[in-house]
Design a protein around this motif. Structure first.
Motif: not given
Length: 180
Positions: A57-70, A95-109
């Motif tokens: 599932i890929n709403p917007n190159s990740g979960p998107g900016s909202g708490q929930y999807p559209s 991004s081959y481990c160049s993306r901020s780990i904080t951003a990655v964890k935020s997407d997971v959350s």
């Protein structure tokens, strides 16, 4: 010493081996949900109940900016949840481990937080880490360990997948359930 006469034995072996069926299909859904766009997928799932469909599932190159999807994704995920042979995993690019780990964890959350949505069951079953490295470095291994450990905590029995796109160093295999 020859044990088998291959030209004569091969047909017998082929007919005595049961058919081998795929255990599951991993399918990235990188298109916006609409009844007409996703109808072939729904039909394939319904027509193959013996086969697990692992859907990314890929709403917007990740979960998107909202708490929930559209609302369109909520409707589509709710429809997919009706099938017992579907596993839904959220797309997270690294991004081959160049993306901020904080951003990655935020997407997971964010994906993990979908389980709190009260209007429908849009809970996901794990994470698909895309753009993973192929070669081993201590930095990349540490990065992936951090990302996958975080995802394992967020999805306690969830499925984690790593996608380098090609064969990667085998030391990464232990971090996830599948490597694509």
């Amino acid at each position: 010493m020859q044990l088998f006469n291959l030209p004569l034995t091969l047909p017998l072996l082929l007919f005595s081996i049961p058919c081998i069926l795929a255990a599951y299909i991993t399918f990235p859904i990188y298109i916006a949900p609409s009844p007409s766009a996703w109808a072939p997928l729904y039909n394939a799932i319904a027509s193959n109940p013996q086969l697990l469909f692992q859907l990314i599932i890929n709403p917007n190159s990740g979960p998107g900016s909202g708490q929930y999807p559209s609302s369109a994704f909520i409707t589509a995920i709710t429809t997919l949840r009706k099938y017992s042979n579907v596993q839904l995993i959220g797309y997270v690019y690294i991004s081959y481990c160049s993306r901020s780990i904080t951003a990655v964890k935020s997407d997971v959350s964010t994906y993990a937080g979908w389980s709190t949505y009260t209007g429908a069951n849009i809970q996901l079953d794990g994470i698909f880490f895309d753009e993973a490295p192929e070669s081993y470095t201590t930095f990349d291994f540490s990065y992936l360990t951090s990302a996958t450990t975080y995802a394992r905590a967020a999805f306690s029995r969830g499925h984690l997948s790593l996608n380098p796109g090609i064969l990667c160093d085998s030391r990464y295999f232990a971090l996830v359930d599948t490597v694509n």
